[in-house]
Design a protein around this motif. Structure first.
Motif, PDB file in Angstrom:
ATOM      1  N   UNK A 176       0.635  -1.212   0.043  1.00 52.51           N
ATOM      2  CA  UNK A 176      -0.021  -0.101   0.013  1.00 52.51           C
ATOM      3  C   UNK A 176       0.973   1.169  -0.075  1.00 52.51           C
ATOM      4  N   UNK A 177       1.768   1.175   0.937  1.00 57.92           N
ATOM      5  CA  UNK A 177       2.707   2.598   1.170  1.00 57.92           C
ATOM      6  C   UNK A 177       3.499   2.716  -0.061  1.00 57.92           C
ATOM      7  N   UNK A 178       3.862   1.686  -0.905  1.00 53.39           N
ATOM      8  CA  UNK A 178       4.605   1.768  -2.047  1.00 53.39           C
ATOM      9  C   UNK A 178       4.067   2.262  -3.120  1.00 53.39           C
ATOM     10  N   UNK A 179       2.780   2.096  -3.192  1.00 49.20           N
ATOM     11  CA  UNK A 179       1.971   2.287  -4.528  1.00 49.20           C
ATOM     12  C   UNK A 179       0.948   3.179  -4.299  1.00 49.20           C
ATOM     13  N   UNK A 180       0.608   3.922  -3.084  1.00 49.42           N
ATOM     14  CA  UNK A 180      -0.507   4.673  -2.682  1.00 49.42           C
ATOM     15  C   UNK A 180      -0.460   6.049  -3.714  1.00 49.42           C
ATOM     16  N   UNK A 181       0.760   6.585  -3.971  1.00 49.00           N
ATOM     17  CA  UNK A 181       0.854   8.040  -4.622  1.00 49.00           C
ATOM     18  C   UNK A 181       0.178   7.558  -6.137  1.00 49.00           C
ATOM     19  N   UNK A 182       0.412   6.394  -6.483  1.00 46.84           N
ATOM     20  CA  UNK A 182      -0.206   6.089  -7.770  1.00 46.84           C
ATOM     21  C   UNK A 182      -1.458   5.489  -8.004  1.00 46.84           C
ATOM     22  N   UNK A 183      -2.185   5.387  -6.598  1.00 45.37           N
ATOM     23  CA  UNK A 183      -3.492   4.735  -6.860  1.00 45.37           C
ATOM     24  C   UNK A 183      -4.511   5.514  -7.442  1.00 45.37           C
ATOM     25  N   UNK A 184      -4.483   6.805  -7.688  1.00 41.00           N
ATOM     26  CA  UNK A 184      -5.182   7.618  -8.308  1.00 41.00           C
ATOM     27  C   UNK A 184      -5.613   7.196  -9.910  1.00 41.00           C
ATOM     28  N   UNK A 185      -4.732   6.279 -10.238  1.00 42.93           N
ATOM     29  CA  UNK A 185      -4.971   5.783 -11.675  1.00 42.93           C
ATOM     30  C   UNK A 185      -6.155   4.964 -11.901  1.00 42.93           C
ATOM     31  N   UNK A 186      -6.884   4.539 -10.500  1.00 41.19           N
ATOM     32  CA  UNK A 186      -7.991   3.780 -10.578  1.00 41.19           C
ATOM     33  C   UNK A 186      -9.293   4.566 -10.300  1.00 41.19           C
ATOM     34  N   UNK A 187      -9.084   5.951 -10.178  1.00 42.28           N
ATOM     35  CA  UNK A 187     -10.372   6.930 -10.160  1.00 42.28           C
ATOM     36  C   UNK A 187     -10.841   7.192 -11.750  1.00 42.28           C
ATOM     37  N   UNK A 213     -12.485  21.624 -17.304  1.00 43.37           N
ATOM     38  CA  UNK A 213     -13.781  21.674 -16.208  1.00 43.37           C
ATOM     39  C   UNK A 213     -13.547  20.025 -15.526  1.00 43.37           C
ATOM     40  N   UNK A 214     -12.843  19.261 -15.769  1.00 46.37           N
ATOM     41  CA  UNK A 214     -12.896  17.825 -15.092  1.00 46.37           C
ATOM     42  C   UNK A 214     -11.711  17.673 -14.361  1.00 46.37           C
ATOM     43  N   UNK A 215     -11.647  16.808 -13.389  1.00 45.27           N
ATOM     44  CA  UNK A 215     -10.653  16.590 -12.500  1.00 45.27           C
ATOM     45  C   UNK A 215      -9.703  15.743 -13.190  1.00 45.27           C
ATOM     46  N   UNK A 216      -8.309  16.121 -12.873  1.00 46.47           N
ATOM     47  CA  UNK A 216      -7.188  15.228 -13.043  1.00 46.47           C
ATOM     48  C   UNK A 216      -6.465  14.892 -11.982  1.00 46.47           C
ATOM     49  N   UNK A 217      -5.929  13.673 -11.928  1.00 45.95           N
ATOM     50  CA  UNK A 217      -5.158  13.291 -10.519  1.00 45.95           C
ATOM     51  C   UNK A 217      -3.728  13.403 -11.092  1.00 45.95           C
ATOM     52  N   UNK A 218      -2.843  13.566 -10.090  1.00 49.92           N
ATOM     53  CA  UNK A 218      -1.417  13.820 -10.496  1.00 49.92           C
ATOM     54  C   UNK A 218      -0.478  13.083  -9.574  1.00 49.92           C
ATOM     55  N   UNK A 219      -1.012  12.060  -9.105  1.00 51.77           N
ATOM     56  CA  UNK A 219       0.057  11.023  -8.828  1.00 51.77           C
ATOM     57  C   UNK A 219       0.759  11.332  -7.256  1.00 51.77           C
ATOM     58  N   UNK A 220      -0.183  11.844  -6.447  1.00 55.82           N
ATOM     59  CA  UNK A 220       0.459  12.324  -4.926  1.00 55.82           C
ATOM     60  C   UNK A 220      -0.635  11.945  -4.291  1.00 55.82           C
ATOM     61  N   UNK A 221      -1.425  10.898  -4.623  1.00 54.58           N
ATOM     62  CA  UNK A 221      -2.599  10.453  -3.833  1.00 54.58           C
ATOM     63  C   UNK A 221      -2.361   9.705  -2.631  1.00 54.58           C
ATOM     64  N   UNK A 222      -3.127  10.047  -1.472  1.00 54.67           N
ATOM     65  CA  UNK A 222      -2.971   9.217  -0.137  1.00 54.67           C
ATOM     66  C   UNK A 222      -4.070   8.413   0.100  1.00 54.67           C
ATOM     67  N   UNK A 223      -4.980   8.175  -1.093  1.00 48.71           N
ATOM     68  CA  UNK A 223      -6.237   7.440  -1.159  1.00 48.71           C
ATOM     69  C   UNK A 223      -6.950   7.736   0.360  1.00 48.71           C
ATOM     70  N   UNK A 224      -7.272   8.868   0.349  1.00 49.49           N
ATOM     71  CA  UNK A 224      -8.239   9.099   1.374  1.00 49.49           C
ATOM     72  C   UNK A 224      -9.718   9.221   1.130  1.00 49.49           C
ATOM     73  N   UNK A 225      -9.806   9.347  -0.333  1.00 47.13           N
ATOM     74  CA  UNK A 225     -11.144   9.310  -1.078  1.00 47.13           C
ATOM     75  C   UNK A 225     -11.953  10.247  -0.617  1.00 47.13           C
ATOM     76  N   UNK A 226     -11.490  11.559  -0.050  1.00 51.39           N
ATOM     77  CA  UNK A 226     -12.251  12.641   0.054  1.00 51.39           C
ATOM     78  C   UNK A 226     -12.860  12.996  -1.321  1.00 51.39           C
ATOM     79  N   UNK A 227     -12.242  12.961  -2.408  1.00 53.26           N
ATOM     80  CA  UNK A 227     -12.866  13.443  -3.692  1.00 53.26           C
ATOM     81  C   UNK A 227     -14.032  12.589  -3.924  1.00 53.26           C
ATOM     82  N   UNK A 228     -14.028  11.418  -3.613  1.00 50.71           N
ATOM     83  CA  UNK A 228     -14.958  10.377  -4.166  1.00 50.71           C
ATOM     84  C   UNK A 228     -16.297  10.733  -3.041  1.00 50.71           C
ATOM     85  N   UNK A 229     -15.867  10.997  -1.799  1.00 55.04           N
ATOM     86  CA  UNK A 229     -17.148  11.167  -1.065  1.00 55.04           C
ATOM     87  C   UNK A 229     -17.705  12.690  -0.958  1.00 55.04           C
TER      88      UNK A 229
END
Length: 269
Positions: A176-187, A213-229
């Motif tokens: 998880x820790x190794x890959x979390x910043x790139x986890x935003x590829x799954x949004x 006008x649309x969100x773009x994720x820039x690979x500094x993700x913490x997977x907190x999912x605030x954007x989702x919620x």
């Protein structure tokens, strides 16, 4: 006795916990960990008591919190504590912080506490709603009152032994820790997106920008999912495990977009 409480939150559970502890202790300041990411070097709190409040991710602490804890100089603190909020297992996150402090400071936590609050990772389980959510929050508030009393008395409360949580962390947290910043590829974002920018405003990592006008994720993700919620039209989905389509959303009832902006941009409560 002055208390400095450093917090990280994605859906508001940890902020609500930190606010409750600060209110009960008095003479306490809440400091968002996310706002300190742009600074360098060690951080020395000007307080007698120092605490960290954060959620549990994969039976450990968020990567941003672990990196922060490694920079924290506790040499002036008379008492240190940590509180983790969790939907399931997670006492191992307290042992993780304890280990970071022992390695960095030569001393561990004086006290560590885990508080069960509404779980909010829809790919794994549906967040509780209605009376079930209310009961969970009420029980958490009662637990936090007891924790504040223990902290106020300076009580030593070592993190309890948690074999299943420790085993789960050993299995999953490293990857998880190794890959979390790139986890935003799954949004992803659907055509329901209105371009309101809420997702960018609430992201504690400053990871989201609006492009056309649309969100773009820039690979500094913490997977907190605030954007989702926080998305007001549920246009954002996370495509892991069971996915998030139709699986509910959650944020603490007291949490606002303004609270999340304070977390990233700095400021105290």
């Amino acid at each position: 006795m002055k208390t400095a409480i450093y917090y990280f939150t994605g859906t508001g559970n940890s902020l609500a916990a930190a606010q409750r502890i600060a209110a009960d202790l008095g003479d306490a300041v809440l400091i968002p960990i996310a706002s300190l990411q742009s600074t360098s070097g060690e951080i020395t709190p000007q307080a007698d008591r120092v605490g960290i409040v954060c959620p549990v991710y994969d039976c450990g602490v968020p990567v941003m919190v672990a990196e922060f804890a490694a920079r924290l100089d506790l040499s002036r603190a008379a008492y240190t504590f940590a509180i983790v909020t969790m939907g399931g297992m997670g006492v191992s996150a307290l042992h993780q912080l304890n280990g970071i402090f022992r390695e960095r400071q030569g001393r561990g936590l004086d006290a560590g506490f885990a508080v069960r609050m509404p779980g909010n990772f829809p790919p794994l389980y549906r967040p509780p709603a209605g009376k079930k959510c209310d009961r969970t929050l009420a029980a958490a508030d009662e637990r936090l009152g007891a924790i504040a009393e223990a902290i106020g008395c300076g009580r030593a409360v070592p993190p309890r032994f948690a074999p299943f949580s420790t085993l789960a962390k050993a299995i999953s947290y490293g990857s998880f820790a190794k890959s979390v910043h790139e986890a935003d590829k799954d949004f992803s974002v659907s055509d329901a997106c209105t371009g309101c920018g809420t997702c960018a405003r609430v992201c504690p990592a400053g990871n989201i920008t609006l492009e056309r006008g649309r969100p773009a994720w820039n690979h500094r993700c913490e997977l907190c999912c605030a954007c989702l919620h926080f998305c007001p039209v549920e246009a954002i989905q996370l495509h892991v495990m069971r996915g998030t389509e139709g699986r509910g959303r959650y944020r603490h009832p007291d949490l606002t977009v303004a609270d999340m902006r304070v977390q990233r941009e700095g400021g105290t409560f």
